[in-house]
Design a protein around this motif. Structure first.
Motif, PDB file in Angstrom:
ATOM      1  N   VAL A   1       0.852  -1.185   0.000  1.00 32.17           N
ATOM      2  CA  VAL A   1       0.000   0.000   0.000  1.00 32.17           C
ATOM      3  C   VAL A   1       0.897   1.247   0.000  1.00 32.17           C
ATOM      4  CG1 VAL A   1      -1.768   1.288   1.253  1.00 32.17           C
ATOM      5  CG2 VAL A   1      -1.825  -1.225   1.234  1.00 32.17           C
ATOM      6  N   GLY A   2       0.665   2.113  -0.962  1.00 35.06           N
ATOM      7  CA  GLY A   2       1.503   3.295  -1.094  1.00 35.06           C
ATOM      8  C   GLY A   2       2.561   3.160  -2.154  1.00 35.06           C
ATOM      9  N   GLY A   3       2.652   1.991  -2.788  1.00 32.38           N
ATOM     10  CA  GLY A   3       3.598   1.796  -3.881  1.00 32.38           C
ATOM     11  C   GLY A   3       5.041   1.796  -3.416  1.00 32.38           C
ATOM     12  N   ALA A   4       5.900   2.353  -4.238  1.00 32.72           N
ATOM     13  CA  ALA A   4       7.335   2.304  -3.964  1.00 32.72           C
ATOM     14  C   ALA A   4       7.700   2.991  -2.655  1.00 32.72           C
ATOM     15  CB  ALA A   4       8.110   2.948  -5.123  1.00 32.72           C
ATOM     16  N   GLY A   5       6.906   3.959  -2.229  1.00 35.27           N
ATOM     17  CA  GLY A   5       7.194   4.659  -0.986  1.00 35.27           C
ATOM     18  C   GLY A   5       6.565   4.025   0.233  1.00 35.27           C
ATOM     19  N   GLY A   6       5.807   2.955   0.039  1.00 33.05           N
ATOM     20  CA  GLY A   6       5.134   2.316   1.155  1.00 33.05           C
ATOM     21  C   GLY A   6       6.024   1.320   1.870  1.00 33.05           C
ATOM     22  N   ILE A   7       5.476   0.734   2.916  1.00 31.70           N
ATOM     23  CA  ILE A   7       6.216  -0.256   3.702  1.00 31.70           C
ATOM     24  C   ILE A   7       5.217  -1.292   4.204  1.00 31.70           C
ATOM     25  CG2 ILE A   7       5.989   0.959   5.920  1.00 31.70           C
ATOM     26  CD1 ILE A   7       8.874   0.053   6.552  1.00 31.70           C
ATOM     27  N   ALA A   8       5.677  -2.523   4.341  1.00 34.55           N
ATOM     28  CA  ALA A   8       4.836  -3.597   4.864  1.00 34.55           C
ATOM     29  C   ALA A   8       5.683  -4.509   5.729  1.00 34.55           C
ATOM     30  CB  ALA A   8       4.197  -4.385   3.723  1.00 34.55           C
ATOM     31  N   VAL A   9       5.025  -5.214   6.631  1.00 35.66           N
ATOM     32  CA  VAL A   9       5.704  -6.202   7.462  1.00 35.66           C
ATOM     33  C   VAL A   9       6.183  -7.349   6.579  1.00 35.66           C
ATOM     34  CG1 VAL A   9       5.341  -7.967   9.231  1.00 35.66           C
ATOM     35  CG2 VAL A   9       4.476  -5.646   9.576  1.00 35.66           C
ATOM     36  N   THR A  10       7.434  -7.740   6.751  1.00 34.59           N
ATOM     37  CA  THR A  10       7.975  -8.902   6.059  1.00 34.59           C
ATOM     38  C   THR A  10       7.851 -10.096   6.994  1.00 34.59           C
ATOM     39  OG1 THR A  10       9.546  -7.499   4.862  1.00 34.59           O
ATOM     40  CG2 THR A  10       9.971  -9.863   4.874  1.00 34.59           C
ATOM     41  N   ALA A  11       6.829 -10.900   6.769  1.00 35.20           N
ATOM     42  CA  ALA A  11       6.528 -12.023   7.649  1.00 35.20           C
ATOM     43  C   ALA A  11       7.204 -13.291   7.150  1.00 35.20           C
ATOM     44  CB  ALA A  11       5.025 -12.234   7.730  1.00 35.20           C
ATOM     45  N   SER A  12       7.564 -14.145   8.071  1.00 36.83           N
ATOM     46  CA  SER A  12       8.038 -15.473   7.681  1.00 36.83           C
ATOM     47  C   SER A  12       6.862 -16.404   7.450  1.00 36.83           C
ATOM     48  CB  SER A  12       8.950 -16.047   8.768  1.00 36.83           C
ATOM     49  OG  SER A  12       8.267 -16.112  10.014  1.00 36.83           O
ATOM     50  N   ASN A  13       5.738 -16.095   8.118  1.00 33.98           N
ATOM     51  CA  ASN A  13       4.529 -16.913   8.030  1.00 33.98           C
ATOM     52  C   ASN A  13       3.308 -16.014   8.126  1.00 33.98           C
ATOM     53  OD1 ASN A  13       6.749 -18.571   9.573  1.00 33.98           O
ATOM     54  ND2 ASN A  13       5.396 -20.109   8.671  1.00 33.98           N
ATOM     55  N   THR A  14       2.244 -16.431   7.452  1.00 40.33           N
ATOM     56  CA  THR A  14       0.962 -15.722   7.536  1.00 40.33           C
ATOM     57  C   THR A  14      -0.133 -16.747   7.756  1.00 40.33           C
ATOM     58  OG1 THR A  14       1.669 -13.911   6.087  1.00 40.33           O
ATOM     59  CG2 THR A  14      -0.698 -14.280   6.297  1.00 40.33           C
ATOM     60  N   ILE A  15      -0.992 -16.486   8.721  1.00 40.45           N
ATOM     61  CA  ILE A  15      -2.221 -17.267   8.839  1.00 40.45           C
ATOM     62  C   ILE A  15      -3.357 -16.363   8.407  1.00 40.45           C
ATOM     63  CG2 ILE A  15      -2.407 -16.753  11.346  1.00 40.45           C
ATOM     64  CD1 ILE A  15      -3.869 -19.526  11.542  1.00 40.45           C
ATOM     65  N   THR A  16      -4.027 -16.738   7.340  1.00 37.75           N
ATOM     66  CA  THR A  16      -5.083 -15.901   6.781  1.00 37.75           C
ATOM     67  C   THR A  16      -6.435 -16.511   7.115  1.00 37.75           C
ATOM     68  OG1 THR A  16      -5.664 -14.602   4.819  1.00 37.75           O
ATOM     69  CG2 THR A  16      -5.254 -16.952   4.475  1.00 37.75           C
ATOM     70  N   PHE A  17      -7.431 -15.666   7.289  1.00 44.20           N
ATOM     71  CA  PHE A  17      -8.710 -16.093   7.851  1.00 44.20           C
ATOM     72  C   PHE A  17      -9.831 -16.109   6.811  1.00 44.20           C
ATOM     73  CE2 PHE A  17      -6.701 -13.840  11.633  1.00 44.20           C
ATOM     74  CZ  PHE A  17      -6.161 -15.016  12.148  1.00 44.20           C
ATOM     75  N   ILE A  18     -10.739 -17.019   6.974  1.00 41.43           N
ATOM     76  CA  ILE A  18     -11.983 -17.192   6.206  1.00 41.43           C
ATOM     77  C   ILE A  18     -11.704 -17.794   4.835  1.00 41.43           C
ATOM     78  CG2 ILE A  18     -14.022 -16.097   5.216  1.00 41.43           C
ATOM     79  CD1 ILE A  18     -13.934 -14.050   7.477  1.00 41.43           C
ATOM     80  N   ALA A  19     -10.873 -17.128   4.012  1.00 39.90           N
ATOM     81  CA  ALA A  19     -10.541 -17.646   2.684  1.00 39.90           C
ATOM     82  C   ALA A  19      -9.207 -17.067   2.251  1.00 39.90           C
ATOM     83  CB  ALA A  19     -11.630 -17.284   1.675  1.00 39.90           C
ATOM     84  N   ASP A  20      -8.626 -17.686   1.239  1.00 39.54           N
ATOM     85  CA  ASP A  20      -7.367 -17.186   0.711  1.00 39.54           C
ATOM     86  C   ASP A  20      -7.575 -15.863  -0.016  1.00 39.54           C
ATOM     87  OD1 ASP A  20      -5.001 -18.711   1.262  1.00 39.54           O
ATOM     88  OD2 ASP A  20      -5.905 -20.389   0.196  1.00 39.54           O
ATOM     89  N   LYS A  21      -6.486 -15.075  -0.082  1.00 44.82           N
ATOM     90  CA  LYS A  21      -6.495 -13.799  -0.776  1.00 44.82           C
ATOM     91  C   LYS A  21      -5.437 -13.824  -1.872  1.00 44.82           C
ATOM     92  CE  LYS A  21      -8.286 -12.823   3.429  1.00 44.82           C
ATOM     93  NZ  LYS A  21      -8.335 -13.808   4.533  1.00 44.82           N
ATOM     94  N   ALA A  22      -5.767 -13.279  -3.029  1.00 43.91           N
ATOM     95  CA  ALA A  22      -4.847 -13.324  -4.165  1.00 43.91           C
ATOM     96  C   ALA A  22      -3.520 -12.652  -3.850  1.00 43.91           C
ATOM     97  CB  ALA A  22      -5.496 -12.666  -5.383  1.00 43.91           C
ATOM     98  N   GLY A  23      -3.579 -11.538  -3.106  1.00 37.46           N
ATOM     99  CA  GLY A  23      -2.374 -10.767  -2.849  1.00 37.46           C
ATOM    100  C   GLY A  23      -1.312 -11.482  -2.038  1.00 37.46           C
ATOM    101  N   LEU A  24      -1.672 -12.571  -1.382  1.00 31.19           N
ATOM    102  CA  LEU A  24      -0.675 -13.338  -0.635  1.00 31.19           C
ATOM    103  C   LEU A  24       0.183 -14.195  -1.546  1.00 31.19           C
ATOM    104  CD1 LEU A  24      -2.922 -14.542   2.331  1.00 31.19           C
ATOM    105  CD2 LEU A  24      -1.289 -12.642   2.342  1.00 31.19           C
ATOM    106  N   TYR A  25      -0.263 -14.386  -2.799  1.00 30.31           N
ATOM    107  CA  TYR A  25       0.384 -15.350  -3.675  1.00 30.31           C
ATOM    108  C   TYR A  25       0.944 -14.751  -4.959  1.00 30.31           C
ATOM    109  CZ  TYR A  25      -2.008 -18.680  -0.674  1.00 30.31           C
ATOM    110  OH  TYR A  25      -2.449 -19.396   0.407  1.00 30.31           O
ATOM    111  N   THR A  26       0.643 -13.505  -5.252  1.00 29.59           N
ATOM    112  CA  THR A  26       1.098 -12.926  -6.509  1.00 29.59           C
ATOM    113  C   THR A  26       1.803 -11.597  -6.276  1.00 29.59           C
ATOM    114  OG1 THR A  26       0.426 -12.539  -8.812  1.00 29.59           O
ATOM    115  CG2 THR A  26      -0.978 -11.586  -7.083  1.00 29.59           C
TER     116      THR A  26
END
Length: 501
Positions: free
Chosen positions: A172-197
């Motif tokens: 979020v925010g593109g090149a100037g943004g930042i996100a947590v770099t996780a070793s693992n993610t547990i995602t809830f309810i259903a899978d999300k495309a953004g976790l895989y592409t």
């Protein structure tokens, strides 16, 4: 087979379930699933673990606090950082905070975070922001994420790493943004495309799904899935003893301009080793007498081949000359199934009249663009393609009435009716010259054996990526893996899948 839903659909599913469930039920289920995932990640007994839980201002923070309560109950030492005043938490999150405190979870004032020793933590849980984040992380939030990303311990993200767009796999925010770099993610309810592409896999790490026991009645019919052999297993059929080479079809690979003779050879070798009965290599110019490593391939002038009697794989190393354009035009006129790759796509991008002809074809077309080729076909920049890979693939499939494989990290397979599959296999070993040629050859071989274009694309992409994964697991790559090394591994996988069917 895991369905994928966009964030808007996830919200609807969640709200519908909440109307029929007792309050706090979903948060309790999410927190318990997260606590169990965290315990599986610990390299030591729970009583020896020190866990830092980062709880944000919304229900993602509530999930984290509920997980903290479960971990403290299991014997872990748990410290929770809560930047939001407790009085401002949503009701369910406030209840989770109370439960956590009753279990002995310690709260850390935000101002003390800068003084902690990052080496003291066994695990960090990221519950700052979930799927609803719409603005870049800045200020103290940005500093907090930077500090987490510098920590040497594993990081478990809840639902989606904070700062990652769950639909697109972009920060979020593109090149100037930042996100947590996780070793693992547990995602809830259903899978999300953004976790895989896109960038998603680099931020999400290993992904686990917790459905939270939401009943099927709340789940709408999906039009997006995570790729898996179950999606194409109906066509994994053992061969009859009473068969011959004509039973498995012909593939003609068209390409090979001067200086690019190896590209069609790679595609042809892949087609032969993935089961095509006969494979021809039609050169735009100067065909070799034969391929020394694969003498079964029949090398000819492309002009001398019968384009109506084989699946045509067009574009590998074909070049952009007028002679290449003539070959593409002839292929579009042929009553044959087509796989269009590389220079065939680049020529199409320059020829609007051929684009119209392609869209009106009655016979199956499978296109395998990489992001730059997709950008040329849609008149966009590569960055615009990568900013929303699912939408780009859908646009291409709709425009050309084709099955489209948008290659890259988390390849997207799309068809004209809007259905999408996101592929989870593959790794950076595939970022090498000739890898796409191998993929197009696999597609051609499966089509020649009677697979429908959709299932052929799903299987080819899955096998291609899985072969790279297995080679890397064997120590062959990712650095220095060559495209030709993929071919025997794909053959092995294909035979194994047929035997397991």
């Amino acid at each position: 087979m895991s369905a994928i839903y966009p964030v808007a659909e996830i919200r609807k599913i969640e709200q519908a379930a909440l109307r029929d469930l007792p309050p706090y039920t979903l948060m309790q289920r999410a927190g318990q699933a997260a606590a169990q995932a965290a315990l599986r990640l610990l390299p030591c007994p729970p009583h020896s673990a020190a866990i830092l839980v980062l709880a944000g201002p919304g229900n993602n923070g509530g999930d984290a606090l509920e997980a903290a309560a479960g971990l403290a109950k299991a014997g872990c030492e748990v410290l929770a950082l809560l930047k939001t005043p407790p009085s401002q938490l949503p009701p369910d999150a406030a209840q989770a905070l109370a439960r956590a405190q009753r279990q002995g979870v310690h709260l850390m004032p935000p101002e003390q975070f800068a003084d902690i020793d990052s080496a003291q933590w066994t695990l960090v849980i990221d519950g700052l922001f979930g799927i609803g984040l719409s603005h870049p992380l800045d200020g103290d939030w940005r500093s907090l994420v930077q500090a987490v990303n510098a920590m040497p311990c594993p990081v478990l993200a809840l639902d989606v790493p904070s700062g990652l767009d769950a639909d697109t796999g972009t920060v979020v925010g593109g090149a100037g943004g930042i996100a947590v770099t996780a070793s693992n993610t547990i995602t809830f309810i259903a899978d999300k495309a953004g976790l895989y592409t896109g960038d998603g896999p680099d931020y999400a790490g290993s992904v686990e799904l917790a459905t939270l026991a939401i009943a099927d009645q709340y789940l709408p019919a999906p039009n997006m899935w995570l790729n898996h052999p179950g999606l194409f297993s109906d066509y994994l059929r053992p061969r009859k003893r009473n068969s011959h080479k004509g039973s498995f079809g012909d593939v003609a690979v068209i390409g090979g301009a001067a200086g690019m003779a190896g590209a069609p050879i790679l595609a042809a070798r892949a087609a032969a080793r993935c089961g095509a009965g006969r494979v021809f290599v039609g050169y735009a110019e100067n065909p070799p007498a034969y391929d020394q490593a694969q003498p079964e391939l029949m090398c000819r002038h492309a002009a001398d081949l019968d384009f109506s009697s084989a699946v045509l794989v067009v574009g590998t190393g074909m070049g952009m000359a007028n002679s290449a354009l003539a070959l593409l035009t002839r292929a579009l006129d042929a009553l044959s199934w087509l796989v269009l790759d590389a220079d065939a796509l680049n020529l199409l991008a320059r020829q609007p009249q051929l684009q119209v002809q392609l869209a009106q074809r009655q016979h199956a077309v499978l296109m395998t663009p990489h992001p730059l080729e997709a950008a040329r076909l849609l008149g966009l920049s590569t960055s615009e393609i990568q900013a929303d890979r699912v939408t780009a693939a859908r646009r291409l499939a709709s425009r050309f009435n084709a099955v489209v494989v948008l290659k890259g990290a988390g390849s997207i397979i799309a068809r004209a009716d809007g259905a999408v599959v996101v592929n989870p296999t593959g790794n950076p070993a595939l970022a090498t010259a000739g890898s796409g040629d191998v993929l197009s050859g696999i597609c051609g071989a499966l089509l020649a054996q009677g697979w429908p274009q959709w299932e052929a694309a799903l299987a080819a992409v899955w096998l291609h990526g899985r072969a790279a994964d297995q080679l890397v697991a064997q120590g062959i790559g990712p650095i220095g893996l060559t495209a030709g090394e993929l071919i025997p591994e794909v053959r092995l996988l294909l035979n194994q899948l047929v035997q397991e069917r």
